[in-house]
Write an enzyme that holds these catalytic residues in place. Sequence first.
Site, PDB file in Angstrom:
ATOM      1  N   ASP A   7    -111.196  97.408  77.905  1.00  0.00           N
ATOM      2  CA  ASP A   7    -111.900  96.154  77.665  1.00  0.00           C
ATOM      3  C   ASP A   7    -113.300  96.548  77.193  1.00  0.00           C
ATOM      4  O   ASP A   7    -114.126  96.988  77.985  1.00  0.00           O
ATOM      5  CB  ASP A   7    -111.950  95.355  78.986  1.00  0.00           C
ATOM      6  CG  ASP A   7    -112.910  94.170  78.922  1.00  0.00           C
ATOM      7  OD1 ASP A   7    -113.381  93.847  77.819  1.00  0.00           O
ATOM      8  OD2 ASP A   7    -113.171  93.572  79.984  1.00  0.00           O
ATOM      9  N   LYS A  68    -121.685  94.604  70.452  1.00  0.00           N
ATOM     10  CA  LYS A  68    -120.505  93.827  70.056  1.00  0.00           C
ATOM     11  C   LYS A  68    -120.920  92.577  69.261  1.00  0.00           C
ATOM     12  O   LYS A  68    -120.124  92.012  68.525  1.00  0.00           O
ATOM     13  CB  LYS A  68    -119.750  93.438  71.336  1.00  0.00           C
ATOM     14  CG  LYS A  68    -118.340  92.951  71.109  1.00  0.00           C
ATOM     15  CD  LYS A  68    -117.634  92.865  72.444  1.00  0.00           C
ATOM     16  CE  LYS A  68    -116.371  92.061  72.403  1.00  0.00           C
ATOM     17  NZ  LYS A  68    -115.734  91.982  73.710  1.00  0.00           N
ATOM     18  N   GLU A 172    -108.478  89.316  74.337  1.00  0.00           N
ATOM     19  CA  GLU A 172    -108.897  89.415  75.744  1.00  0.00           C
ATOM     20  C   GLU A 172    -108.207  88.389  76.640  1.00  0.00           C
ATOM     21  O   GLU A 172    -107.675  88.752  77.705  1.00  0.00           O
ATOM     22  CB  GLU A 172    -110.425  89.311  75.833  1.00  0.00           C
ATOM     23  CG  GLU A 172    -111.084  90.600  75.358  1.00  0.00           C
ATOM     24  CD  GLU A 172    -112.536  90.460  74.956  1.00  0.00           C
ATOM     25  OE1 GLU A 172    -113.151  89.425  75.264  1.00  0.00           O
ATOM     26  OE2 GLU A 172    -113.055  91.389  74.321  1.00  0.00           O
ATOM     27  N   ASP A 196    -112.457  82.396  79.375  1.00  0.00           N
ATOM     28  CA  ASP A 196    -113.059  83.736  79.392  1.00  0.00           C
ATOM     29  C   ASP A 196    -114.491  83.672  78.851  1.00  0.00           C
ATOM     30  O   ASP A 196    -114.706  83.604  77.643  1.00  0.00           O
ATOM     31  CB  ASP A 196    -112.167  84.660  78.531  1.00  0.00           C
ATOM     32  CG  ASP A 196    -112.681  86.089  78.474  1.00  0.00           C
ATOM     33  OD1 ASP A 196    -113.749  86.362  79.031  1.00  0.00           O
ATOM     34  OD2 ASP A 196    -112.000  86.935  77.852  1.00  0.00           O
TER      35      ASP A 196
END
Length: 606
Positions: A7, A68, A172, A196
Amino acid sequence: MAAIGIDLGTTNSCVAVYRNNRVEIIANDQGSRITPSWVSFTDSQKLVGEAAKEEASMNCENTLFQIKRLIGRKFNDPTVQKDRKRWGFGIVKDGDRPKLQVTYKEGVKTFFPEEISAMILAELKEAAKAFMGEEITDAVITVPAYFNDAQRTATRDAGRIAGLNVLSMINEPTAAAIAYGLDNKSNDERTVLIFDLGGGTFDVTIATIEEQIFDVKATGGNTHLGGEDFDNRMVDHFIEEFSKKHGVDISSNKRAISRLRVACEAAKRKLSVSTNAKVQLDGLFMGLDFKSNISQAKFDAMNEDLFDSTLDAVKTVLSDAKMDKKQIDDIVLVGGSTRIPKIRQLLQDFFDGKEICRTINPDEAVAYGAAALAENIRSGGSETKERLQLLDVTPLSIGTDVRESDMCVIIPRNTKIPTRKMGSFTTSRDNQTALNFEVYEGERPCIHDNHHLGTFVLEGIPPAPKGVATVISVFEIDRSGILTVTAYDSISGSENKIKITNDEKQMAKNEIEKMIAAAEKFKIEDMEWKEKSAAKNELEDLVYKIKQKVQKDTSVSHGDQKKILLKSQATMDWVKTNKKTESKSIRQKTKELRDLFNRMIGFSSD
Ligand code: AMP
């Protein structure tokens, strides 16, 4: 060889592996199950994880985080321009892409976001190697469901630069659904909503789970929404407060902002368990201390629009899945920001007071699911006994331009992947022999509001009056969500079939080899640095033992004492002045000192 699940988060990353018939989360060399996605460069070394994060306040120009948020984006992307104003490190333009600029070992170096993400991946790969006692290369890497093609491609490239063989990339929330499904074995079909909300991205996914079949019905979200945005709101609030109190603007002082951001993030976490949090920073700016308080109500109010926008995404996803909220059996929370009480309350109220599932760990669920999938791919479903079946969807509509600026959708969003869809086009001028295709993704009717993916030209169309040629374009998305477009002229036959030449991807391919070589060089440098550090440590240890022995042992003559202590000091000084010396030379000098000492008093310091 085992395969790992990674992850790769905006704020934190986590790695897991399937071992002894279960998924195990791998602790890093500091014993922590999550690793901050931070990389820092100093005058002597490169640091990754917690050690890098600790550098933030002292070395903010060379400490990189939230990478990211840059991956797969263009330099001119408005979010990149907005973010770079908040960050302490430099971002420069390379072609149309952003590059991170740092000072490392007294020289200025620039890196693509992929290279920095690769450093984090390499760190996790090393942790897995230490845990398993063998080299690990096969991995499943997770990406936000709402990541576009460019962001996915760049993440896969980061994996390759880190020396990983990326078996698959998985969304994810889908990974979290696997974790949830493995944890709640039931033979009845259940409909789950995965919410999420991490540090930088937000995804909502609705999936049905029946035995080992994970069927994603719809997905949505925002690739630029998360805990960091809530921190930013608090930072802005305190900048204003500081300015009101002291009449000075601290916003352009990178070090002060970096310290304030760390304090705000801590205060935000405190507010998840308390109604009030203190923010206290000595000598924040121009010697002025800063002390303040923030209440949970104030924090919620300053983020109201952001919190509310998460519910809008939930509504859109329910509508895309053609479902009513009453059809959701379980609500599963993933990502650190779902600990915020107001977010939980908004969600629970929206679902008419429904209990939220608390059985899965929001920080580890994604890596857990990725590891289960990695094992499933590696073993072909044999070792985990049950074969997982993933039916995922594409998050954004993909299409091309028609009538200059209209978006012609070929693959609508939330189409099951892998998928293959065709579009038919024709020439708009007499004797036109080439057709230009622009590929876009997004939901807006005008292409200029969507994200441009690439351009390709189909040449060799036989001359004919306009509207006669029929060009078929084929859009394919693989299991990892990566797009390939091909086109052919149906009249002249299959020879005209060509593959898309996506400039970005082509460039990445050429550059990737260079980046792999650079990462390899870094790996060697890091190993040498560790070696050198161990060699210095060994020398210091020996000098300490010599001093101890000489002081305590009365049988050592005064002359010998003086000689060995001088030699010890000279060796230490030599290491200090010869900073660039290699570990081999330090070990040689240590050996000489040890031999002299052993000869002198017949003492073995080993
Ligand atoms: P993740 O990407 O899932 O690791 O989430 C990281 C984000 O979660 C960061 O923005 C953290 O500040 C945030 N976070 C972690 N714990 C809490 C908490 N207890 N309350 C609020 N936010 C949190």
